[in-house]
Design an enzyme around this catalytic site. Structure first.
Site, PDB file in Angstrom:
ATOM      1  N   SER A   1      -8.318   4.865  -0.419  1.00 11.40           N
ATOM      2  CA  SER A   1      -8.274   3.400  -0.413  1.00 11.40           C
ATOM      3  C   SER A   1      -6.970   2.771   0.068  1.00 11.40           C
ATOM      4  O   SER A   1      -6.914   1.551   0.255  1.00 11.40           O
ATOM      5  CB  SER A   1      -8.603   2.850  -1.802  1.00 11.40           C
TER       6      SER A   1
ATOM      7  N   SER B   1     -10.583   0.668  -0.108  1.00  5.67           N
ATOM      8  CA  SER B   1     -10.789  -0.578  -0.817  1.00  5.67           C
ATOM      9  C   SER B   1      -9.628  -1.576  -0.728  1.00  5.67           C
ATOM     10  O   SER B   1      -9.821  -2.758  -0.974  1.00  5.67           O
ATOM     11  CB  SER B   1     -11.062  -0.284  -2.289  1.00  5.67           C
TER      12      SER B   1
ATOM     13  N   LYS C   1      -2.312  -5.770  -4.422  1.00  7.98           N
ATOM     14  CA  LYS C   1      -3.767  -5.624  -4.555  1.00  7.98           C
ATOM     15  C   LYS C   1      -4.185  -6.212  -5.893  1.00  7.98           C
ATOM     16  O   LYS C   1      -3.483  -6.015  -6.905  1.00  7.98           O
ATOM     17  CB  LYS C   1      -4.110  -4.128  -4.480  1.00  7.98           C
TER      18      LYS C   1
END
Lengths: 484, 95
Positions: free
Chosen positions: A178, A154, A79
């Site tokens: 997330s 997210s 990420k």
């Protein structure tokens, strides 16, 4: 067999024993990326050149007769809020565009030591604030199961990359769901480790009392492998626990017979899609057939979790994001005359709408005259939420719930209504507030063919138990596989 | 919980965010709605509840405060929008 179909465990074994070269594995994954990425757009940065070099180095290490690590030649996606030295780290924000990490995150350092191959940095909601990855300042990521739909967020890019088999493993971060919510939307395994089990050194902070780094994988065994690599004490993170990943993963092997599973009534409520609830209850029924004992339980303060979370998380964010001021990195307003103007103009231009909204909310909740009513209150409510879990874990070992009230929704469906978007995390937030362990695994498909996620929540450091229950379900009926 | 535009501007100033007039109007409505959704928290009696400051229950771990050199400070300074030698450059702060 195509190498992109392989699990991380199988790749590492084959590369370590010389049956497969790390270069071949990396090549196969980049071919897949070239074919699918134009539609999915999971990556902010692709690292093909670096990855091929690292893969060649892994093969050379083996040729020299050296023992290879536990992630030998395994392609991993990160990420884009996790630092990889020398590589741009943006948090999918304009304010960090061009920022090159000066050092590795601890999790990256540990994966490097085990011979992992980093293939790219994945898209996210700006600064990890969101539930659909639509808040990325750069572009939207599509759900590989239906490209008209969001991948969740997210960590939407990481979830999509693993689901689309562009990587067998990825790392995400989970502040209010997330990792688990996008895992649920994309039909993969997503684990939020216990607060403190995985070092956050080198993770760009959102809400420090809630943030945790954790793995995405397509099998429970792969998730366990990655957790065992990244977990464990780190002196550079002051909230790091002294517990080892081995201790947290104790209980990974063994029977389901006698496992006590609780169904919290507050998680089976109006507003949850009937298909989602049905699939979750069917999974619980499977565990029951394997000998688990199922019991109705209650977490009475659950309905206060979202409200208190949206005070605590923005408050901490407003403080953490103060560092983005146009002085040391990223965007800087060149025309401003005074220092104050540099701050205000840089932040005004560099942050997107959701980030600004949360900074404002947090600043308000912490401001003089409101602190006790908001932040102070939320921290007390948080104690009640954590106490609910302490009480219920005296009666049961694991809680089973839907991960999210619905399967993946369409682009644009919730983007203009912040509150509706916030409610997409209603079942995942409590675990962050209490700091315990939780996982989302696929448990079926809707009639439209969209993945449904089952969430299992356990006490702090019960990752082994969660993965054992998840693995039993995986054995009983394999996780749905994305065609194509 | 209604928030007026002046209040929004005050919060933006505290947060060092330059907002356009459209943004001020947008956040005025949205923040009010979000705060409204939190009203139920106030109904919960928490007078005898301690606030959570850490979920870990860790106590302080002491160590020596020893500086360690950073391998390559240039990697940090290379990110600076403006620099002079080994320093970050900022606008004049003292008149």
């Amino acid at each position: 067999m195509n190498h992109t179909e392989m699990t991380a465990v199988a790749i590492a074994d084959a590369v370590a024993s010389g049956k497969l070269s790390a270069v071949e594995v990396a090549k196969a994954h980049f071919e897949r990326v070239r074919a699918l990425e134009p539609k999915i757009k999971a990556f902010v940065t692709l690292l093909e050149e670096d990855a091929m070099k690292r893969a060649a180095a892994v093969d050379a290490k083996r040729a020299r007769g050296e023992k290879l690590g536990r992630l030998a030649g395994v392609p991993v996606a990160l990420k884009d809020n996790i630092l990889l030295e020398g590589v741009e780290t943006t948090c999918s924000s304009k304010i960090l565009k061009g920022y090159r990490a000066a050092y590795d995150a601890t999790v990256v350092e540990r994966m490097k030591a085990e011979d992992a191959v980093f293939i790219g940095k994945t898209n996210l909601d700006e600064f990890a604030m969101g539930s659909s990855t639509e808040n990325s300042a750069f572009f939207k990521t599509a759900n590989p199961w239906d490209t008209d739909r969001v991948p969740g967020g997210s960590s939407g890019g990481s979830a999509a990359a693993v689901a689309a088999r562009m990587a067998p493993l990825a790392l995400g971060s989970d502040t209010g769901g997330s990792i688990r919510q996008p895992a649920s939307f994309c039909g993969v395994v997503g684990l939020k480790p216990t607060y403190g089990l995985v070092s956050r050194f080198g993770l760009i902070a959102f809400a420090s009392s809630l943030d945790q780094i954790g793995p995405f994988a397509r099998t429970t065994e792969d998730a366990a492998l990655l957790l065992s690599v990244i977990g464990g004490h780190d002196a550079r993170d002051t909230t790091s626990s002294l517990k080892t990943p081995g201790e947290a993963l104790a209980g990974l092997k063994g029977q389901i017979k006698g496992l006590r599973i609780g169904l919290p009534k507050e998680y089976f409520i109006k507003g949850t899609d009937a298909e989602v609830e049905g699939a979750v209850l069917a999974a619980v029924e499977t565990l029951k057939k394997l000998g688990a004992v199922v019991k109705d339980v209650s977490l009475p303060h659950s309905s206060y979790a979202v409200g208190s979370y949206y005070i605590v998380a923005p408050s901490e964010a407003s403080s953490n994001l103060a560092r983005f001021d146009g002085i040391r990195y990223g965007l800087s307003s060149p025309e401003s005359k005074s220092l104050e103007e540099v701050y205000e103009a840089t932040r005004g231009a560099g942050f997107g709408p959701e980030v600004k909204r949360r900074i404002m909310l947090g600043t308000y909740a912490l401001s003089s005259g409101y602190y006790d009513a908001y932040y102070g209150k939320a921290q007390r409510v948080r104690t009640l939420i954590a106490r609910d879990f302490d009480d219920v874990f005296r009666e049961v070992d694991v809680l089973a719930t839907p991960t999210a009230p619905t399967a993946a929704f369409k682009f644009g469906e919730k983007v203009d209504d912040p509150l509706a978007m916030y409610l997409s995390d209603v079942f995942t937030i409590p675990s962050n507030m209490a700091g315990n362990a939780s996982i989302s695994i696929p448990c079926g498909l809707t009639r439209l063919g969209l993945p449904i996620g089952l969430q299992l929540i356990g006490p702090a450091f019960s990752e082994g138990t969660l993965l054992r229950a998840a693995g039993a379900l995986e054995n009983a009926s394999p996780f749905p596989k994305l065609n194509g | 919980m209604a928030i007026d535009e002046n209040e929004v501007r005050k919060i933006a100033k505290l947060a060092r965010l330059k907002l356009s007039p459209e943004e001020v109007r947008l956040y005025q409505g949205q923040l009010g709605k979000i705060l409204d959704s939190m009203v139920e928290l106030g109904r919960l009696d928490t007078s005898k509840v301690m606030p959570t400051t850490s979920v870990l229950g860790l106590s302080n771990v002491m160590r020596e405060d020893e500086p360690k050199p950073f391998a390559d400070p240039e990697k940090i300074l290379a990110n600076a929008p403006e620099r002079e030698g080994h320093y970050f450059k900022v606008r004049k702060v003292i008149e």
